[in-house]
Write a protein that holds these residues in place. Structure first.
Motif, PDB file in Angstrom:
ATOM      1  N   ALA A 209       0.819  -1.178  -0.069  1.00  0.00           N
ATOM      2  CA  ALA A 209       0.102  -0.050  -0.163  1.00  0.00           C
ATOM      3  C   ALA A 209       1.010   1.342  -0.091  1.00  0.00           C
ATOM      4  N   HIS A 210       1.856   1.156   0.893  1.00  0.00           N
ATOM      5  CA  HIS A 210       2.924   2.500   0.601  1.00  0.00           C
ATOM      6  C   HIS A 210       3.814   2.417  -0.471  1.00  0.00           C
ATOM      7  N   TYR A 211       4.266   1.434  -1.116  1.00  0.00           N
ATOM      8  CA  TYR A 211       4.826   1.484  -2.183  1.00  0.00           C
ATOM      9  C   TYR A 211       3.987   2.105  -3.404  1.00  0.00           C
ATOM     10  N   GLN A 212       2.976   1.656  -3.594  1.00  0.00           N
ATOM     11  CA  GLN A 212       2.007   2.209  -4.352  1.00  0.00           C
ATOM     12  C   GLN A 212       1.610   3.528  -4.329  1.00  0.00           C
ATOM     13  N   GLN A 213       1.337   4.168  -3.040  1.00  0.00           N
ATOM     14  CA  GLN A 213       1.292   5.444  -2.888  1.00  0.00           C
ATOM     15  C   GLN A 213       2.367   6.373  -3.367  1.00  0.00           C
ATOM     16  N   VAL A 214       3.261   5.871  -2.986  1.00  0.00           N
ATOM     17  CA  VAL A 214       4.780   6.334  -3.563  1.00  0.00           C
ATOM     18  C   VAL A 214       4.558   6.532  -5.173  1.00  0.00           C
ATOM     19  N   TYR A 215       4.492   5.403  -5.777  1.00  0.00           N
ATOM     20  CA  TYR A 215       4.386   5.277  -7.202  1.00  0.00           C
ATOM     21  C   TYR A 215       3.712   6.196  -7.721  1.00  0.00           C
ATOM     22  N   LEU A 216       2.313   6.421  -7.245  1.00  0.00           N
ATOM     23  CA  LEU A 216       1.085   7.155  -7.812  1.00  0.00           C
ATOM     24  C   LEU A 216       1.161   8.606  -7.506  1.00  0.00           C
ATOM     25  N   THR A 217       1.696   8.815  -6.315  1.00  0.00           N
ATOM     26  CA  THR A 217       1.738  10.413  -5.879  1.00  0.00           C
ATOM     27  C   THR A 217       3.105  11.247  -5.932  1.00  0.00           C
ATOM     28  N   GLU A 218       4.291  10.098  -5.864  1.00  0.00           N
ATOM     29  CA  GLU A 218       5.381  11.095  -5.819  1.00  0.00           C
ATOM     30  C   GLU A 218       6.114  11.168  -7.103  1.00  0.00           C
ATOM     31  N   ARG A 219       6.981  12.340  -7.294  1.00  0.00           N
ATOM     32  CA  ARG A 219       7.709  12.196  -8.459  1.00  0.00           C
ATOM     33  C   ARG A 219       8.930  11.580  -8.355  1.00  0.00           C
ATOM     34  N   LEU A 220       9.303  10.546  -9.328  1.00  0.00           N
ATOM     35  CA  LEU A 220      10.248   9.702  -9.271  1.00  0.00           C
ATOM     36  C   LEU A 220      11.422  10.138 -10.240  1.00  0.00           C
ATOM     37  N   ASP A 221      12.340  10.857  -9.971  1.00  0.00           N
ATOM     38  CA  ASP A 221      13.491  11.311 -10.830  1.00  0.00           C
ATOM     39  C   ASP A 221      14.554  10.371 -11.125  1.00  0.00           C
ATOM     40  N   ASP A 222      14.676   9.417 -10.166  1.00  0.00           N
ATOM     41  CA  ASP A 222      15.931   8.444 -10.261  1.00  0.00           C
ATOM     42  C   ASP A 222      15.479   7.225 -10.979  1.00  0.00           C
ATOM     43  N   GLU A 223      15.808   6.655 -12.211  1.00  0.00           N
ATOM     44  CA  GLU A 223      15.406   5.470 -12.900  1.00  0.00           C
ATOM     45  C   GLU A 223      15.475   4.230 -12.075  1.00  0.00           C
ATOM     46  N   THR A 224      16.464   4.160 -11.287  1.00  0.00           N
ATOM     47  CA  THR A 224      16.826   2.999 -10.527  1.00  0.00           C
ATOM     48  C   THR A 224      15.643   2.666  -9.508  1.00  0.00           C
ATOM     49  N   THR A 225      15.339   4.058  -8.777  1.00  0.00           N
ATOM     50  CA  THR A 225      14.383   3.967  -7.726  1.00  0.00           C
ATOM     51  C   THR A 225      13.052   3.457  -8.402  1.00  0.00           C
ATOM     52  N   GLU A 226      12.553   4.255  -9.411  1.00  0.00           N
ATOM     53  CA  GLU A 226      11.274   3.894 -10.229  1.00  0.00           C
ATOM     54  C   GLU A 226      11.420   2.519 -10.805  1.00  0.00           C
ATOM     55  N   LEU A 227      12.286   2.024 -11.123  1.00  0.00           N
ATOM     56  CA  LEU A 227      12.451   0.380 -11.669  1.00  0.00           C
ATOM     57  C   LEU A 227      12.334  -0.565 -10.506  1.00  0.00           C
ATOM     58  N   THR A 228      12.790   0.060  -9.346  1.00  0.00           N
ATOM     59  CA  THR A 228      12.900  -1.094  -8.317  1.00  0.00           C
ATOM     60  C   THR A 228      11.341  -0.962  -7.730  1.00  0.00           C
ATOM     61  N   LEU A 229      10.955   0.154  -7.533  1.00  0.00           N
ATOM     62  CA  LEU A 229       9.628   0.412  -6.968  1.00  0.00           C
ATOM     63  C   LEU A 229       8.553  -0.303  -7.705  1.00  0.00           C
ATOM     64  N   GLN A 230       8.586  -0.287  -9.091  1.00  0.00           N
ATOM     65  CA  GLN A 230       7.632  -1.190  -9.777  1.00  0.00           C
ATOM     66  C   GLN A 230       7.884  -2.562  -9.845  1.00  0.00           C
ATOM     67  N   TYR A 231       9.174  -3.145  -9.821  1.00  0.00           N
ATOM     68  CA  TYR A 231       9.395  -4.588  -9.441  1.00  0.00           C
ATOM     69  C   TYR A 231       8.782  -4.981  -8.147  1.00  0.00           C
ATOM     70  N   LEU A 232       9.091  -4.413  -7.065  1.00  0.00           N
ATOM     71  CA  LEU A 232       8.371  -4.723  -5.951  1.00  0.00           C
ATOM     72  C   LEU A 232       7.049  -4.601  -5.672  1.00  0.00           C
ATOM     73  N   ILE A 233       6.448  -3.807  -6.433  1.00  0.00           N
ATOM     74  CA  ILE A 233       5.020  -3.814  -6.442  1.00  0.00           C
ATOM     75  C   ILE A 233       4.536  -5.218  -6.893  1.00  0.00           C
ATOM     76  N   GLY A 234       4.937  -5.633  -8.163  1.00  0.00           N
ATOM     77  CA  GLY A 234       4.592  -6.636  -8.968  1.00  0.00           C
ATOM     78  C   GLY A 234       5.028  -7.731  -7.834  1.00  0.00           C
ATOM     79  N   GLU A 235       6.163  -7.735  -7.365  1.00  0.00           N
ATOM     80  CA  GLU A 235       6.676  -8.914  -6.671  1.00  0.00           C
ATOM     81  C   GLU A 235       5.718  -9.183  -5.200  1.00  0.00           C
ATOM     82  N   LEU A 236       5.141  -8.130  -4.708  1.00  0.00           N
ATOM     83  CA  LEU A 236       4.435  -8.105  -3.321  1.00  0.00           C
ATOM     84  C   LEU A 236       2.983  -8.593  -4.042  1.00  0.00           C
TER      85      LEU A 236
END
Length: 213
Positions: free
Chosen positions: A133-160
Motif C-alpha cells: 500500500a505504501h509503495y503504491q502510494q509512492v508510485y502514484l503520488t510522488e515524482r520519481l526522478d531516479d530511474e533505479t528507484t522507479e524500476l525497483t519500486l515497480q518490481y517490488l509492487i509486482g513482486e508483493l
C-alpha cells in the motif's frame, strides 16, 4: 546497541523480494536503534534528526511504546522477536514524525522478511500488504526522478502482489516493467523481472504468498 562486524555476516542467497538469507549474525536485527530510556526507535542514519515538534509527539506517545515493547531488551544481542519489535516501535515513531510513505513501506517490508524467518504465515501476509500500500502510494503520488528507484519500486509492487496471491496485478506490473525503456540498463533487475514473468507464463509460481526454502 551491539552491531555485527562485517566479517561476521555471510549472505547465502538473495530472495526475489530482496530479502537476504545470511549465515552468522543477521544484520537485519540491528538496523533499528532503540533508546533504552524512552524506547524511541529509528534507523541509525536519522536517529538524531528529530525536530522539536517530533520530539514532543514522541514524548506523549511513550506509554504506547512501553506497552508494545513489554520487558524486551534492545541493547545487547537480538533474536528475531526483539528485531521484530524494534521495527514495530520504529513504525510507531515514524508515524509520529509524519514520515513519507517510502520509509514506512520499507519498514513494513522488513517486518515481512522477519515474519518469513519466523515461519509466521499470517504476519507474512499482513506486513507485505502494508508495504505494498505504501509503495503504491509512492508510485502514484510522488515524482520519481531516479530511474533505479522507479524500476525497483515497480518490481517490488509486482513482486508483493504476487506474494499476496494477486496474480493478475502482478502480471500487469511485470508486463509494464518489461516494456520500460530503462530496464536494459539494469541487467540484474531485468533478469529478476524476466524470471518472474516466465514463471507466471509457465504457471510455476503459486498464487498464494509463500516462504522460500
Amino acid at each position: 546497541m551491539l552491531l555485527p562486524r562485517p566479517n561476521a555476516v555471510r549472505v547465502e542467497r538473495r530472495e526475489s523480494d530482496f530479502h537476504e538469507v545470511t549465515r552468522g549474525v543477521n544484520p537485519l536485527y540491528y538496523q533499528i536503534a532503540v533508546c533504552p530510556q524512552c524506547l524511541y526507535a529509528a534507523y541509525l542514519d536519522d536517529f538524531a534528526t528529530l525536530a522539536r515538534e517530533e520530539a514532543d509527539a514522541l514524548r506523549r506517545s511513550e506509554p504506547q511504546r512501553r506497552a508494545l515493547a513489554g520487558r524486551l531488551p534492545f541493547t545487547g544481542e537480538r533474536d528475531v522477536v526483539q528485531a521484530t519489535r524494534s521495527f514495530e516501535l520504529a513504525i510507531q515513531c515514524y508515524q509520529q514524525r509524519q514520515t513519507r510513505p517510502p520509509r514506512l513501506g520499507g519498514l513494513y517490508h522488513r517486518l515481512a522478511w522477519l515474519a518469513r524467518e519466523q515461519g509466521d504465515v499470517v504476519a507474512e501476509r499482513t506486513w507485505p500488504a502494508q508495504a505494498l500500500a505504501h509503495y503504491q502510494q509512492v508510485y502514484l503520488t510522488e515524482r520519481l526522478d531516479d530511474e533505479t528507484t522507479e524500476l525497483t519500486l515497480q518490481y517490488l509492487i509486482g513482486e508483493l502482489h504476487l506474494r499476496l496471491g494477486q496474480v493478475a496485478e502482478a502480471r500487469r506490473w511485470f508486463s509494464d516493467l518489461l516494456r520500460h525503456p530503462a530496464l536494459a540498463k539494469k541487467p540484474y533487475l531485468a533478469t529478476m523481472v524476466r524470471d518472474r514473468w516466465e514463471g507466471l507464463r509457465a504457471g510455476e509460481i503459486p498464487a498464494a504468498s509463500r516462504s522460500e526454502a
